[in-house]
Design an enzyme around this catalytic site. Structure first.
Site, PDB file in Angstrom:
ATOM      1  CE  LYS A   1      -4.437  -1.634   1.338  1.00 33.58           C
ATOM      2  NZ  LYS A   1      -5.680  -1.481   2.030  1.00 33.58           N
TER       3      LYS A   1
ATOM      4  CE  LYS B   1      -6.912  -6.807  -1.647  1.00 33.76           C
ATOM      5  NZ  LYS B   1      -7.352  -6.646  -0.272  1.00 33.76           N
TER       6      LYS B   1
ATOM      7  CE  LYS C   1     -13.972  -1.898   0.762  1.00 30.06           C
ATOM      8  NZ  LYS C   1     -12.816  -1.940   1.687  1.00 30.06           N
TER       9      LYS C   1
HETATM   10  N1  AQP Z   1     -10.145  -9.504  -3.475  1.00 31.67           N
HETATM   11  C1  AQP Z   1     -10.477 -10.065  -2.333  1.00 31.67           C
HETATM   12  N2  AQP Z   1     -10.681 -11.391  -2.257  1.00 31.67           N
HETATM   13  C2  AQP Z   1     -11.040 -11.972  -1.068  1.00 31.67           C
HETATM   14  N3  AQP Z   1     -11.218 -11.276   0.063  1.00 31.67           N
HETATM   15  C3  AQP Z   1     -11.032  -9.952   0.034  1.00 31.67           C
HETATM   16  N4  AQP Z   1     -11.121  -8.991   0.969  1.00 31.67           N
HETATM   17  C4  AQP Z   1     -10.840  -7.781   0.415  1.00 31.67           C
HETATM   18  N5  AQP Z   1     -10.554  -7.932  -0.875  1.00 31.67           N
HETATM   19  C5  AQP Z   1     -10.655  -9.269  -1.167  1.00 31.67           C
HETATM   20  C6  AQP Z   1     -11.492  -9.252   2.351  1.00 31.67           C
HETATM   21  O1  AQP Z   1     -12.572  -8.382   2.678  1.00 31.67           O
HETATM   22  C7  AQP Z   1     -12.464  -8.017   4.062  1.00 31.67           C
HETATM   23  C8  AQP Z   1     -12.599  -6.531   4.172  1.00 31.67           C
HETATM   24  O2  AQP Z   1     -11.505  -5.913   3.536  1.00 31.67           O
HETATM   25  P1  AQP Z   1     -11.224  -4.389   3.784  1.00 31.67           P
HETATM   26  O3  AQP Z   1     -12.143  -3.592   2.988  1.00 31.67           O
HETATM   27  O4  AQP Z   1     -11.207  -4.086   5.216  1.00 31.67           O
HETATM   28  O5  AQP Z   1      -9.731  -4.170   3.336  1.00 31.67           O
HETATM   29  P2  AQP Z   1      -8.938  -4.595   2.089  1.00 31.67           P
HETATM   30  O6  AQP Z   1      -8.524  -6.021   2.217  1.00 31.67           O
HETATM   31  O7  AQP Z   1      -7.824  -3.610   1.984  1.00 31.67           O
HETATM   32  O8  AQP Z   1      -9.991  -4.452   0.896  1.00 31.67           O
HETATM   33  P3  AQP Z   1      -9.843  -3.659  -0.435  1.00 31.67           P
HETATM   34  O9  AQP Z   1     -11.055  -3.864  -1.236  1.00 31.67           O
HETATM   35  O10 AQP Z   1      -8.545  -3.991  -1.098  1.00 31.67           O
HETATM   36  O11 AQP Z   1      -9.868  -2.168   0.045  1.00 31.67           O
HETATM   37  P4  AQP Z   1      -8.871  -0.996  -0.212  1.00 31.67           P
HETATM   38  O12 AQP Z   1      -8.750  -0.913  -1.696  1.00 31.67           O
HETATM   39  O13 AQP Z   1      -9.497   0.202   0.403  1.00 31.67           O
HETATM   40  O14 AQP Z   1      -7.591  -1.390   0.445  1.00 31.67           O
HETATM   41  C9  AQP Z   1     -11.117  -8.539   4.571  1.00 31.67           C
HETATM   42  O15 AQP Z   1     -11.350  -9.713   5.331  1.00 31.67           O
HETATM   43  C10 AQP Z   1     -10.368  -8.860   3.321  1.00 31.67           C
HETATM   44  O16 AQP Z   1      -9.472  -9.934   3.531  1.00 31.67           O
END
Ligand code: AQP
Length: 333
Positions: A114, A198, A201
């Protein structure tokens, strides 16, 4: 065995299919086991580790709560709240940051990903994010934490922090080292535009993800435009490891239809992507549309969503403030 479950989702934008398959679907089945006590948190303190627009953040907190409820979380069975309403999270995080070691945090791969190349410009909050996550979990004595595979390393850090605290303060079992609950299959859903990245968001391309509040047309269009290769679909799992986009799309189909990957492979073996994509789009619309409609309905009633979060926070606060009181006593305050 009864389990105490804690997990969180960041309100950093629309929730997507990766969040649903990797986390929320699992949250719902855990909630529906009467042996479990579940706490699900909209982790807004985590969200501000990267810059947020305050107006958007408020909107995203409500949207995340709406996505939880629309996906099947029941605020009468589980505690649903947002983190910033419970001061113990920030307080606990400070105390635990004095337990965590720099060397431990330096190994966290999510920070490296990140923060990117210029880590000097990343916020200190982003660096100590896993310590706040440890506080979230340990304040509730959670025994199990359902997360996607990407969070496994952070969970291990929470265990290390709990064990070191118990040892340093000679308080055996005061903090409970949590177990990760990671689904064996489809734990990591990938971007529709790049099967090696991955689904996220924060990906600037809307076409990379299916949002839980997309319309049917948006879902159809995104699946139609999803990246593929030129070969027909394979007849065995080994071949899939060399074809990340095919593996991801077949995985999404399997998860949404609750069937093993091998069954999906057999169903589509030898077919071209266009006919498979039609079936996948039908299935995705069938699964996503009711959630999307419910999210949009819930978002019209902001008072309802705010009250769910406030009432949840009152219940969470009772548990977490008691733990902080004990923690302070042990530390010597
Ligand atoms: N691509 C994914 N596949 C499986 N699980 C996922 N999670 C996130 N993306 C995937 C799981 O969703 C939960 C919540 O995630 P989060 O929003 O708290 O944080 P993150 O993992 O950082 O999700 P994003 O979508 O990638 O958000 P941004 O872009 O803001 O960083 C967690 O249990 C995560 O494992």
């Amino acid at each position: 065995m009864s389990k105490k479950i804690f997990s969180g989702v960041q309100p950093t934008g629309n929730l997507h299919l990766g969040n649903y398959i990797g986390a929320i679907k699992n949250f719902v089945s855990l909630q529906n086991d009467p042996n479990n006590f579940c706490i699900y948190c909209v982790v807004d303190l985590h969200a501000i580790t990267v810059k947020q627009n305050p107006f958007e953040l408020k909107k995203n907190i409500r949207e995340t709560a709406a996505a939880f409820i629309a996906s099947g979380l029941d605020y009468k069975k589980s505690i649903i709240f947002n983190q910033s309403l419970v001061p113990a999270h920030a307080e606990g995080s400070w105390m635990l940051s004095c337990i965590a070691r720099m060397g431990w945090l330096n190994r966290m791969t999510q920070f490296k990903e990140k923060a990117g190349k210029d880590k000097e410009k990343a916020s200190v909050g982003l660096y100590i994010y896993p310590v706040l996550m440890a506080a979230d979990i340990l304040l509730y004595d959670a025994t199990h934490v359902p997360v996607g595979e990407d969070q496994k390393q952070h969970l291990e850090l929470s265990r290390d922090i709990a064990n070191k605290f118990n040892l340093d303060f000679d308080s055996p079992n005061f903090l409970t080292p949590p177990e990760p609950l990671i689904q064996k299959n489809f734990a990591r859903i990938m971007s529709l535009k790049d099967g090696t990245k991955k689904m996220s968001k924060s990906d600037p391309s809307e076409l990379s993800r299916i949002n839980l509040n997309d319309t049917s047309d948006q879902v159809l269009n995104k699946i139609k435009k999803a990246k593929t290769d030129n070969d027909p679909l394979p007849d065995n799992q080994n071949e899939l490891s060399k074809r990340p986009e095919a593996e991801n799309l077949l995985g999404i189909y399997s998860s949404l239809s609750d069937q093993p990957l091998n069954t999906t492979i057999k169903e589509f073996s030898g077919q071209n992507f266009s006919s498979f994509k039609e079936k996948l789009a039908d299935l995705a619309v069938h699964k996503i549309l009711p959630i999307s409609k419910e999210i949009n309905k819930l978002l019209k009633d902001e008072n309802f969503l705010d009250n769910v979060l406030i009432e949840g926070a009152e219940k969470a606060n009772q548990i977490a403030s008691e733990k902080i009181k004990q923690l302070k006593k042990i530390v010597g305050f």
